[in-house]
Design an enzyme around this catalytic site. Sequence first.
Site, mmCIF file in Angstrom:
data_model
loop_
_atom_site.group_PDB
_atom_site.id
_atom_site.type_symbol
_atom_site.label_atom_id
_atom_site.label_comp_id
_atom_site.label_asym_id
_atom_site.label_seq_id
_atom_site.Cartn_x
_atom_site.Cartn_y
_atom_site.Cartn_z
ATOM 1 N N HIS A 155 -27.530 28.909 7.762
ATOM 2 C CA HIS A 155 -28.592 28.267 6.983
ATOM 3 C C HIS A 155 -28.969 29.101 5.763
ATOM 4 C CE1 HIS A 155 -30.221 24.898 9.672
ATOM 5 N NE2 HIS A 155 -29.071 25.294 10.193
ATOM 6 N N ASP A 156 -28.544 30.338 5.719
ATOM 7 C CA ASP A 156 -28.743 31.206 4.558
ATOM 8 C C ASP A 156 -27.609 31.030 3.549
ATOM 9 O OD1 ASP A 156 -29.075 33.427 2.791
ATOM 10 O OD2 ASP A 156 -30.003 34.601 4.372
ATOM 11 N N HIS A 185 -19.974 26.257 17.406
ATOM 12 C CA HIS A 185 -20.888 25.520 18.281
ATOM 13 C C HIS A 185 -20.662 25.750 19.775
ATOM 14 C CE1 HIS A 185 -21.620 23.299 14.472
ATOM 15 N NE2 HIS A 185 -22.853 23.401 14.919
#
Length: 643
Positions: free
Chosen positions: A168-169, A393
């Site tokens: 997410h960064d 995942h």
Amino acid sequence: MWSIVTDPIKDLISKVVKNSIHPDFHDAVSKMTIIDAFLFFIVHSIDKLGIWHRLPVFFGLLYLAIRRHLHQEYNLLNVGTTPVGIRSNPSDFPYRTADGRYNDPFNDGAGSQGSFFGRNILPVDQKNKLLKPDPMVVVTKLLERKTYKDTGTQFNVIAASWIQFMIHDWIDHMEDTKQVELSAPSEVASQCPLKSFKFFKTKEIPTGFYDIKTGHANVRTPWWDGSVVYGSNEQVLNKVRTFKDGKLKISKEGHLLHNEDGTAISGDIRNSWAGVTTLQTLFVQEHNAVCDALKKENSDLEDEDLYRHARLVTSAVIAKIHTIDWTVELLKTDTLLAGMRANWYGLLGKQFKDRFGHVGNSILSGFVGMKRSENHGVPYSLTEEFATVYRMHPLLPDSLHLRDISASPGPNKSPPLIKEIPMNDLIGLQGEKTLLEIGNAKKLVSMGHQACGALELWNYPSWLRNLVPHNIDGTERSDHVDLAALEVYRDRERNVARYNQFRRGLLLIPISKWEDLTDDEEAIKVLEEVYGDDVEELDVLVGLMAEKKIKGFAISETAFVIFLLMASRRLEADRFFTSNFNEETYTKKGLEWVNTTESLKDVIDRHHPEMTHKWLNSSSAFSVWDTSPNKHNHIPIYFRVPN
């Protein structure tokens, strides 16, 4: 005249290449310099024996240094055009901008929101093979979880959350407005939670470049700039700031604030879950604590200056934790312990660097604090192949084992189990509600005491095959997706090479038969069923999960090679880790904060002072917390020999 000397040497190398090097690499070596061809010969000879990870630590580091050099020379491919000449003055921007611009004085847009993903390997056109074999067949037969396989004590659910926190960064592809629909073939339809699903294509954008004609835009800033907390543009940044004393918004109870629609107010909330939110909360607290410390040190600092300095410090703390704590647990060997610490501190080590500063080059003192940043002639970006190897995942469990932190610690500081919470109750908007009920402290301890999933075949969470995806603002979409099938499709759609060509492109020996990939007889049987005898058709995601792993590695060697290149690049290409990693930019107190933070445990201790004393027995907050701490090894690390 010089050719009289070099031509015989080239002829000799050519003969050595033909006799000693895998035929697939003859062309690549012919394009290398004489020195690089010789270095490749060394690496390739070791690869044929499969022994680099069993070499004494110092020689293992030498191998990795040579391999990284080769990748820096031949596996950094620019996508898009590049401006010429100095474009901005670093002194005008002694801070991280909201959208990532002006980090590189020679290229204002490098690493900014909307910039292109780069490449490590030339794209391979797969437009005619998007459904060959069908992604839903691949997933159903080779990837979907049968029974949960974990990583033992090596890696916990905090570690799994951490890597999504980092994604997410760093990376997210811009989507097109056109939708694609995938339908399950009859042979697997009964086993697929979704018989069909729709999703948006990845937006393809002309590059204006003759070599790689189209590319994909990154809607996150690929710099290590904490955009998971701050956002990747001014609009999001303004939402998370208080504009008082440099601080970010957080409730009195220590939770993220929420919009009326239930979405969290944080830097990046798309496709998130409670584990990521917990880390976002922790680093909002860290940012605000830095602000307090800076203001105490210098009461004249205004809101904007406090925010800018605190962001630099917090981003550097995140980068340091990832480098010398998270990655060390992911690649749990003495060689990588030494290697990752060398990235930050250099071979001379922390004590020397703390006392004398950055001395000599990056080998001696690390990338952090170098006199100038280094992008190896290619504008900074993260790459399509980088995005591919970070498809992790399977690390996610099926449920969270919620622990009772009001009880007394059991053996090895283990808290009693209260109940299991299904992951569907921890993702998206429902996950935000559940986290508010649980609380951050209980969530952290629970994740710390639970092993995460293993990156292997048949371990992709089934619950992710019927997932509600998010818009970029965190709101939910109406069309559910089969994330596992979507990931297989995405690599093909983005022209990422399939597994064998992926390895060739990284100068790794390709497989010639399924037995080269795995010793698992059942896996070989199903691979033949899905792909036939053609190993060239193997999808890279499947190959990464199937590949025999190096002892101590939670990931495949193929994925690791991308890590080797790009982990260094994230530090060495960023002036805020190199030429601007100083007291003038960070402040004296800010630099001290970074230099004295060594682990995630240090950050947890600042904001939950009793937590690790009561509940953490292991050496790292990323390994299962009730594990015995690492034993002290009296042998200096560079002289150790792997077991």
